[in-house]
Design a protein around this motif. Structure first.
Motif, PDB file in Angstrom:
ATOM      1  N   TYR A  50      13.697   1.244  -4.161  1.00  0.00           N
ATOM      2  CA  TYR A  50      14.443   1.976  -3.147  1.00  0.00           C
ATOM      3  C   TYR A  50      15.258   1.002  -2.307  1.00  0.00           C
TER       4      TYR A  50
ATOM      5  N   SER B  52      18.577   4.398  -4.756  1.00  0.00           N
ATOM      6  CA  SER B  52      17.423   3.978  -5.543  1.00  0.00           C
ATOM      7  C   SER B  52      17.929   3.513  -6.903  1.00  0.00           C
TER       8      SER B  52
ATOM      9  N   THR C 100      15.379  11.329  -6.327  1.00  0.00           N
ATOM     10  CA  THR C 100      14.859  10.314  -7.248  1.00  0.00           C
ATOM     11  C   THR C 100      13.726  10.876  -8.098  1.00  0.00           C
TER      12      THR C 100
ATOM     13  N   THR D 198      16.522  11.158  -0.490  1.00  0.00           N
ATOM     14  CA  THR D 198      16.663  10.204  -1.600  1.00  0.00           C
ATOM     15  C   THR D 198      15.423  10.223  -2.482  1.00  0.00           C
ATOM     16  N   GLU D 199      14.254  10.327  -1.876  1.00  0.00           N
ATOM     17  CA  GLU D 199      13.024  10.387  -2.661  1.00  0.00           C
ATOM     18  C   GLU D 199      12.913  11.699  -3.420  1.00  0.00           C
TER      19      GLU D 199
END
Length: 177
Positions: free
Chosen positions: A79, A64, A161, A157-158
């Motif tokens: 993303y 990201s 992030t 990843t989210e």
């Protein structure tokens, strides 16, 4: 269960280590690095290839990008190689004025909640805890620890992030939307 631990940082990079149940399986996990600064700051968060190879079933974006506005004001996030931009305030939404919880909607449309206190953050998917970030003891060799439970791995990843986004918003003292 994955235990992702901050193990060090330089001025432009934060290194994280994934600690598995078996210490021999520990690998560097996501890395947040400054990717540019002209005219505004840009940071890139990536999942390290060695960690990704140990988790081949995890789909979703492997990286990201954080594009800040002038003077480190909120900008937007992208993303992967997606061209869609999401405003940073989207990741730190507040539903009630006095609440310390922050909400975001993932790319798959699910809503998540970070419950925030000064030394700990917990991520929930409804009633299930997916991740916990907490400051370490002064004697520890790392600053903080992030533990991601197996149901959180598909959106790792989210998770990282939005954790970084919430921590940055705190440090930069942004007013929450």
């Amino acid at each position: 269960m994955e235990d992702i631990t901050q193990i060090g940082s330089r001025s432009d990079t934060t290194f994280l280590r994934a600690q598995a149940t078996n210490p021999a399986a520990s690998l560097t996990a996501p890395r947040l690095k400054q990717a540019g600064f002209h005219p505004n700051a840009v940071f890139k968060l990536t999942r390290e290839p060695a960690w990704s190879q140990q988790h081949p079933t995890i789909m979703g974006p492997g990286k990201s990008y954080f594009y800040f506005g002038p003077d480190n004001t909120p900008g937007y996030i992208i993303y992967g190689n997606n061209r869609n931009t999401l405003p940073m305030p989207h990741f730190i939404r507040q539903r009630r004025e006095a609440s310390t919880s922050r909400y975001f909607t993932s790319q798959n449309g699910k809503d998540y909640k970070w419950r925030i206190s000064p030394s700990r953050m917990e991520l929930f998917d409804g009633r299930t805890t997916l991740a916990v970030w907490e400051l370490s003891d002064p004697d520890d060799e790392f600053h903080a620890r992030l533990t991601i439970k197996p149901p959180g791995l598909p959106v790792v990843t989210e998770i990282v992030t939005t954790l970084a986004m919430n921590r940055m918003a705190q440090e930069l003292q942004w007013e929450h939307p």
